[in-house]
Design a protein around this motif. Structure first.
Motif, short mmCIF file in Angstrom:
data_model
loop_
_atom_site.label_atom_id
_atom_site.label_comp_id
_atom_site.label_asym_id
_atom_site.label_seq_id
_atom_site.Cartn_x
_atom_site.Cartn_y
_atom_site.Cartn_z
N ALA A 93 -31.85 -36.41 14.47
CA ALA A 93 -32.35 -36.38 13.09
C ALA A 93 -31.23 -36.71 12.11
O ALA A 93 -31.43 -37.48 11.16
N GLY A 94 -30.03 -36.15 12.36
CA GLY A 94 -28.90 -36.44 11.48
C GLY A 94 -28.57 -37.92 11.46
O GLY A 94 -28.36 -38.51 10.41
N PHE A 109 -31.23 -39.88 9.62
CA PHE A 109 -31.11 -39.66 8.17
C PHE A 109 -29.98 -40.51 7.59
O PHE A 109 -30.14 -41.17 6.56
N MET A 114 -35.79 -41.43 6.23
CA MET A 114 -35.07 -40.19 5.91
C MET A 114 -36.02 -38.99 5.91
O MET A 114 -35.69 -37.92 6.43
N LEU A 115 -37.22 -39.18 5.34
CA LEU A 115 -38.20 -38.10 5.33
C LEU A 115 -38.59 -37.70 6.76
O LEU A 115 -38.72 -36.51 7.08
N ASN A 116 -38.74 -38.70 7.61
CA ASN A 116 -39.10 -38.43 9.00
C ASN A 116 -38.01 -37.65 9.71
O ASN A 116 -38.29 -36.76 10.50
N ALA A 125 -35.92 -35.61 8.32
CA ALA A 125 -35.99 -34.23 7.84
C ALA A 125 -37.11 -33.48 8.54
O ALA A 125 -36.96 -32.30 8.91
N ASN A 126 -38.24 -34.15 8.76
CA ASN A 126 -39.35 -33.53 9.48
C ASN A 126 -38.96 -33.12 10.88
O ASN A 126 -39.34 -32.05 11.35
N THR A 148 -36.05 -32.33 11.91
CA THR A 148 -35.22 -31.11 11.79
C THR A 148 -36.10 -29.87 11.64
O THR A 148 -35.87 -28.86 12.28
N LEU A 149 -37.09 -29.97 10.76
CA LEU A 149 -37.96 -28.82 10.51
C LEU A 149 -38.68 -28.39 11.78
O LEU A 149 -38.75 -27.20 12.11
N ALA A 153 -43.22 -29.06 7.47
CA ALA A 153 -43.22 -30.48 7.87
C ALA A 153 -44.56 -31.12 7.52
O ALA A 153 -44.61 -32.28 7.08
N THR A 213 -44.52 -31.88 3.96
CA THR A 213 -43.66 -33.05 3.72
C THR A 213 -44.43 -34.34 3.97
O THR A 213 -44.29 -35.30 3.22
#
Lengths: 256, 99
Positions: B10-11, B14, B37-39, B41-42, B44-45, B61, B64
């Motif tokens: 995810a990092g 992003f 980027m939104l994906n 973050a999802n 990660t969640l 998520a 989001t």
């Protein structure tokens, strides 16, 4: 305590590098359509990850909403704006790219090293207990109890976004649309009567029947008004002379 | 393997998305990078939901995703409006206020 089975590990080590490579490819390819396809692949990979991480509902929603609706919208807009409009990859602000890449390396390194060093104080629990009544049921329970207020706010947001898109897409006519009667009068009282019976259809039969070739009139000249004005403006017009039949070829060759 | 590996992915995603937003010039590609980027973050969640053993991360998520859908609708409408008036989808061309 959560233990990750071997199949999931294999899946992860197979798909994760592919996802990262596809994301990098998104930056490097020239055409926006290729970027969109690579992004769709990344999204499908993430959906598989979600399903592997006991988030069945989110995995399905990811495929339906993201790869289905959102990517379709992106491709639709790409078609509208022009698929061939490839992005020139030259930088307009000098020195932007090295700075961006350095900053990204720093940021990515920071993220990765932070994740590597951070501890939560407990191991991974896994979702077997939280999902005991099924993922969808448990999510619904949370969504309609603890998160019912955000849920309703989000619905208001969706309606606002739909209205906003309508307002942005709406465009008002500055002059009234000509009626059918006015158009008919203009056709007959115009410069010539040539178009009174309607314009000729584009295309040269049998040789090239596409809309980008002007029709050939009986005297052999091309009729440029048989082509849509949009194609003409874009310069997507072929010369119809090259499709003219000089001599009819009657020989028959047998194909095997 | 431990579930933290998903966080690394995810990092990375992003970061790549952030570079794309800065480097690319086609507005639609920039937009797709924001989606990336939104994906990330999802992801990660969802991973933290799994690590903590609760479903709250998945609910967030889900929200989001709804917000991302709204954002795409409005953003693409803006891009189409700009394209209609300026005949260009490049973010560098929309610099009328600077001059």
């Amino acid at each position: 305590m959560l233990t990750i089975q071997t199949p999931e590990a294999i899946m992860f080590w197979f798909l994760a590098p592919l996802a990262v490579i596809a994301a990098l490819g998104m930056l490097l390819v020239k055409k926006a359509v290729h970027s969109a396809l690579l992004l769709a692949w990344v999204m499908i990979t993430l959906a598989i990850f979600y399903i592997a991480e006991d988030a069945l509902f989110l995995g399905i929603v990811q495929i339906v909403v993201y790869t289905g609706a959102v990517m379709m919208l992106f491709l639709f807009i790409l078609m509208l704006v022009g698929v061939d409009a490839s992005d020139s990859l030259t930088e307009t602000i000098p020195g932007l790219r090295p700075i961006a890449i350095t900053a990204a390396l720093g940021f990515g390194g920071l993220l990765v090293s932070l994740i590597g060093r951070a501890t939560l104080g407990h191991g991974a629990f896994g979702l077997t207990q939280a999902n005991s009544a099924g993922n969808v049921q448990e999510l619904a329970k949370l969504l309609f109890s603890t998160y019912v207020w955000p849920f309703e706010v989000v619905s208001a947001l969706l309606i606002t976004a739909a209205l906003g898109a309508m307002v942005l897409a709406h465009h008002q006519r500055t002059i009234a649309r000509p009626t059918q009667r006015e158009q008919a009068i203009a056709r007959f009282r115009g410069v010539s009567l040539g178009s009174a019976a309607g314009l000729p259809n584009p295309g040269v039969y049998a040789r090239h029947n596409a809309v980008d070739v002007p029709a050939l009139l009986p005297d052999g000249s091309a009729a440029p008004n048989s082509i849509s004005a949009t194609l003409k403006a874009r310069g997507d017009m072929l010369d119809s002379a090259q499709f003219e039949l000089g001599e009819v070829d009657n020989t028959v060759t047998e194909e095997k | 393997m431990n579930p933290y590996n998903y966080l690394y992915v995810a990092g990375l995603l992003f970061t790549i998305g952030a570079v794309g937003v800065v480097v690319r010039r086609n507005a639609i590609v920039v937009f797709m990078c924001v989606e990336l980027m939104l994906n990330a973050a999802n992801l990660t969640l969802v991973t933290f939901a799994r690590i903590n053993g609760t479903l709250d991360g998945q609910v967030v998520a889900f929200f989001t995703m709804v917000v991302a859908a709204c954002e795409v609708v409005v953003g693409l409408a803006i891009i189409v409006t700009i394209y209609r008036t300026r005949r260009s989808a490049s973010i560098d061309d929309a610099s009328l206020l600077k001059r």
